[in-house]
Design a protein around this motif. Structure first.
Motif, PDB file in Angstrom:
ATOM      1  N   ASN A  27      81.983  66.423  36.317  1.00  0.00           N
ATOM      2  CA  ASN A  27      80.757  65.768  36.789  1.00  0.00           C
ATOM      3  C   ASN A  27      80.063  66.612  37.858  1.00  0.00           C
ATOM      4  OD1 ASN A  27      81.170  63.636  35.035  1.00  0.00           O
ATOM      5  ND2 ASN A  27      82.104  62.334  36.585  1.00  0.00           N
ATOM      6  N   LEU A  28      80.843  67.176  38.773  1.00  0.00           N
ATOM      7  CA  LEU A  28      80.283  68.026  39.813  1.00  0.00           C
ATOM      8  C   LEU A  28      79.621  69.258  39.196  1.00  0.00           C
ATOM      9  CD1 LEU A  28      80.008  68.897  42.863  1.00  0.00           C
ATOM     10  CD2 LEU A  28      82.157  70.080  42.512  1.00  0.00           C
ATOM     11  N   LEU A  29      80.311  69.897  38.260  1.00  0.00           N
ATOM     12  CA  LEU A  29      79.758  71.100  37.636  1.00  0.00           C
ATOM     13  C   LEU A  29      78.517  70.793  36.809  1.00  0.00           C
ATOM     14  CD1 LEU A  29      83.099  72.840  36.654  1.00  0.00           C
ATOM     15  CD2 LEU A  29      81.506  73.519  38.476  1.00  0.00           C
ATOM     16  N   LYS A  30      78.475  69.631  36.172  1.00  0.00           N
ATOM     17  CA  LYS A  30      77.270  69.232  35.434  1.00  0.00           C
ATOM     18  C   LYS A  30      76.094  69.051  36.389  1.00  0.00           C
ATOM     19  CE  LYS A  30      79.682  66.923  31.671  1.00  0.00           C
ATOM     20  NZ  LYS A  30      80.085  65.609  31.139  1.00  0.00           N
ATOM     21  N   ALA A  31      76.359  68.468  37.552  1.00  0.00           N
ATOM     22  CA  ALA A  31      75.295  68.281  38.541  1.00  0.00           C
ATOM     23  C   ALA A  31      74.778  69.633  39.037  1.00  0.00           C
ATOM     24  CB  ALA A  31      75.794  67.443  39.718  1.00  0.00           C
ATOM     25  N   LEU A  32      75.665  70.608  39.167  1.00  0.00           N
ATOM     26  CA  LEU A  32      75.281  71.934  39.650  1.00  0.00           C
ATOM     27  C   LEU A  32      74.648  72.789  38.552  1.00  0.00           C
ATOM     28  CD1 LEU A  32      78.402  72.855  41.797  1.00  0.00           C
ATOM     29  CD2 LEU A  32      76.157  72.153  42.618  1.00  0.00           C
ATOM     30  N   SER A  33      74.780  72.367  37.300  1.00  0.00           N
ATOM     31  CA  SER A  33      74.346  73.213  36.190  1.00  0.00           C
ATOM     32  C   SER A  33      72.832  73.235  35.982  1.00  0.00           C
ATOM     33  CB  SER A  33      75.031  72.781  34.889  1.00  0.00           C
ATOM     34  OG  SER A  33      74.537  71.519  34.468  1.00  0.00           O
ATOM     35  N   HIS A  34      72.099  72.427  36.700  1.00  0.00           N
ATOM     36  CA  HIS A  34      70.640  72.391  36.586  1.00  0.00           C
ATOM     37  C   HIS A  34      70.037  73.267  37.682  1.00  0.00           C
ATOM     38  CE1 HIS A  34      66.565  70.814  36.973  1.00  0.00           C
ATOM     39  NE2 HIS A  34      66.684  70.438  35.711  1.00  0.00           N
ATOM     40  N   GLU A  35      69.155  74.175  37.299  1.00  0.00           N
ATOM     41  CA  GLU A  35      68.563  75.118  38.247  1.00  0.00           C
ATOM     42  C   GLU A  35      67.886  74.424  39.429  1.00  0.00           C
ATOM     43  OE1 GLU A  35      65.056  78.523  38.337  1.00  0.00           O
ATOM     44  OE2 GLU A  35      65.750  77.746  36.422  1.00  0.00           O
ATOM     45  N   GLY A  36      67.158  73.342  39.165  1.00  0.00           N
ATOM     46  CA  GLY A  36      66.479  72.622  40.239  1.00  0.00           C
ATOM     47  C   GLY A  36      67.446  72.002  41.224  1.00  0.00           C
ATOM     48  N   ARG A  37      68.508  71.379  40.716  1.00  0.00           N
ATOM     49  CA  ARG A  37      69.511  70.782  41.610  1.00  0.00           C
ATOM     50  C   ARG A  37      70.239  71.862  42.401  1.00  0.00           C
ATOM     51  NH1 ARG A  37      70.105  67.221  36.975  1.00  0.00           N
ATOM     52  NH2 ARG A  37      71.850  68.438  36.184  1.00  0.00           N
ATOM     53  N   LEU A  38      70.522  72.970  41.746  1.00  0.00           N
ATOM     54  CA  LEU A  38      71.193  74.073  42.427  1.00  0.00           C
ATOM     55  C   LEU A  38      70.323  74.605  43.567  1.00  0.00           C
ATOM     56  CD1 LEU A  38      73.794  75.740  42.279  1.00  0.00           C
ATOM     57  CD2 LEU A  38      72.615  77.284  40.723  1.00  0.00           C
ATOM     58  N   MET A  39      69.024  74.746  43.320  1.00  0.00           N
ATOM     59  CA  MET A  39      68.115  75.231  44.354  1.00  0.00           C
ATOM     60  C   MET A  39      67.985  74.231  45.508  1.00  0.00           C
ATOM     61  SD  MET A  39      67.289  78.273  43.700  1.00  0.00           S
ATOM     62  CE  MET A  39      66.053  78.422  44.982  1.00  0.00           C
ATOM     63  N   ILE A  40      67.972  72.942  45.196  1.00  0.00           N
ATOM     64  CA  ILE A  40      67.930  71.922  46.255  1.00  0.00           C
ATOM     65  C   ILE A  40      69.147  72.082  47.156  1.00  0.00           C
ATOM     66  CG2 ILE A  40      68.208  69.447  46.732  1.00  0.00           C
ATOM     67  CD1 ILE A  40      66.355  68.955  44.279  1.00  0.00           C
ATOM     68  N   LEU A  41      70.320  72.204  46.553  1.00  0.00           N
ATOM     69  CA  LEU A  41      71.541  72.359  47.344  1.00  0.00           C
ATOM     70  C   LEU A  41      71.497  73.638  48.170  1.00  0.00           C
ATOM     71  CD1 LEU A  41      74.161  71.138  44.739  1.00  0.00           C
ATOM     72  CD2 LEU A  41      73.389  69.921  46.782  1.00  0.00           C
ATOM     73  N   CYS A  42      70.979  74.717  47.596  1.00  0.00           N
ATOM     74  CA  CYS A  42      70.851  75.976  48.355  1.00  0.00           C
ATOM     75  C   CYS A  42      70.000  75.771  49.605  1.00  0.00           C
ATOM     76  CB  CYS A  42      70.230  77.067  47.481  1.00  0.00           C
ATOM     77  SG  CYS A  42      71.332  77.742  46.230  1.00  0.00           S
ATOM     78  N   HIS A  43      68.898  75.043  49.474  1.00  0.00           N
ATOM     79  CA  HIS A  43      68.035  74.792  50.628  1.00  0.00           C
ATOM     80  C   HIS A  43      68.715  73.875  51.646  1.00  0.00           C
ATOM     81  CE1 HIS A  43      64.540  76.990  49.346  1.00  0.00           C
ATOM     82  NE2 HIS A  43      64.538  76.374  48.177  1.00  0.00           N
ATOM     83  N   LEU A  44      69.526  72.939  51.179  1.00  0.00           N
ATOM     84  CA  LEU A  44      70.184  72.006  52.092  1.00  0.00           C
ATOM     85  C   LEU A  44      71.363  72.631  52.830  1.00  0.00           C
ATOM     86  CD1 LEU A  44      70.050  68.675  50.062  1.00  0.00           C
ATOM     87  CD2 LEU A  44      68.550  69.432  51.922  1.00  0.00           C
ATOM     88  N   VAL A  45      71.853  73.769  52.361  1.00  0.00           N
ATOM     89  CA  VAL A  45      72.949  74.442  53.064  1.00  0.00           C
ATOM     90  C   VAL A  45      72.525  74.781  54.490  1.00  0.00           C
ATOM     91  CG1 VAL A  45      74.248  76.621  53.176  1.00  0.00           C
ATOM     92  CG2 VAL A  45      74.193  75.314  51.054  1.00  0.00           C
ATOM     93  N   SER A  46      71.245  75.113  54.674  1.00  0.00           N
ATOM     94  CA  SER A  46      70.761  75.486  56.008  1.00  0.00           C
ATOM     95  C   SER A  46      70.451  74.281  56.888  1.00  0.00           C
ATOM     96  CB  SER A  46      69.526  76.381  55.905  1.00  0.00           C
ATOM     97  OG  SER A  46      68.460  75.671  55.305  1.00  0.00           O
ATOM     98  N   GLY A  47      70.549  73.067  56.318  1.00  0.00           N
ATOM     99  CA  GLY A  47      70.316  71.874  57.118  1.00  0.00           C
ATOM    100  C   GLY A  47      69.464  70.846  56.402  1.00  0.00           C
ATOM    101  N   GLU A  48      69.326  69.710  57.042  1.00  0.00           N
ATOM    102  CA  GLU A  48      68.587  68.569  56.500  1.00  0.00           C
ATOM    103  C   GLU A  48      67.133  68.939  56.199  1.00  0.00           C
ATOM    104  OE1 GLU A  48      68.892  64.189  58.031  1.00  0.00           O
ATOM    105  OE2 GLU A  48      67.420  65.255  59.259  1.00  0.00           O
ATOM    106  N   LYS A  49      66.632  68.412  55.071  1.00  0.00           N
ATOM    107  CA  LYS A  49      65.233  68.644  54.683  1.00  0.00           C
ATOM    108  C   LYS A  49      64.633  67.330  54.195  1.00  0.00           C
ATOM    109  CE  LYS A  49      65.460  73.318  54.647  1.00  0.00           C
ATOM    110  NZ  LYS A  49      66.664  73.435  55.424  1.00  0.00           N
ATOM    111  N   SER A  50      63.333  67.174  54.425  1.00  0.00           N
ATOM    112  CA  SER A  50      62.626  66.012  53.878  1.00  0.00           C
ATOM    113  C   SER A  50      62.288  66.285  52.420  1.00  0.00           C
ATOM    114  CB  SER A  50      61.347  65.738  54.667  1.00  0.00           C
ATOM    115  OG  SER A  50      60.388  66.744  54.412  1.00  0.00           O
ATOM    116  N   VAL A  51      61.966  65.224  51.694  1.00  0.00           N
ATOM    117  CA  VAL A  51      61.552  65.378  50.306  1.00  0.00           C
ATOM    118  C   VAL A  51      60.311  66.263  50.240  1.00  0.00           C
ATOM    119  CG1 VAL A  51      60.745  64.168  48.242  1.00  0.00           C
ATOM    120  CG2 VAL A  51      62.582  63.177  49.617  1.00  0.00           C
ATOM    121  N   THR A  52      59.376  66.075  51.168  1.00  0.00           N
ATOM    122  CA  THR A  52      58.154  66.883  51.210  1.00  0.00           C
ATOM    123  C   THR A  52      58.477  68.364  51.424  1.00  0.00           C
ATOM    124  OG1 THR A  52      56.936  64.996  52.090  1.00  0.00           O
ATOM    125  CG2 THR A  52      55.911  67.151  52.335  1.00  0.00           C
TER     126      THR A  52
END
Length: 112
Positions: A27-52
């Protein structure tokens, strides 16, 4: 760390536990397998972000970002926080960061 081998000598309880963990990992790998979700997680590694902020960083529409965030919430990878009308997201725990570090090492590190 060496991976333990699955053997016929394991008890049914041990095999059931391993099967449940395999489903969780899948389930975790399926969630990571989408480019958009992967990019969201990459951005969140540096800290909290708003949806905007995420919309701007990804050059994506709000509906698309929200859909991907919903899947990441479902998998327990991100946590929302509301402040007025703004919703902020952060990583729930260290798992995504650790996986993204390995992905970066395998796919990106030699390109710098």
């Amino acid at each position: 760390m060496a991976l333990p081998a699955i053997s016929s000598e394991m008890s049914d309880e041990e095999l059931d536990r391993i099967a449940a963990k395999a489903q969780e990992a899948s389930n975790l790998l399926k969630a990571l397998s989408h480019e958009g979700r992967l990019m969201i997680l990459c951005h969140l590694v540096s800290g909290e972000k708003s949806v905007t902020e995420l919309e701007r960083l990804l050059s994506a529409r709000q509906a698309a970002v929200s859909q991907q965030l919903a899947r990441l919430r479902l998998e327990g990878l991100v946590t929302p926080r509301r402040e007025g009308k703004t919703i902020y997201y952060s990583l729930t725990d260290d798992r995504p960061k650790r996986i993204l570090e390995l992905i970066y090492e395998l796919f990106c590190a030699g390109e710098d």
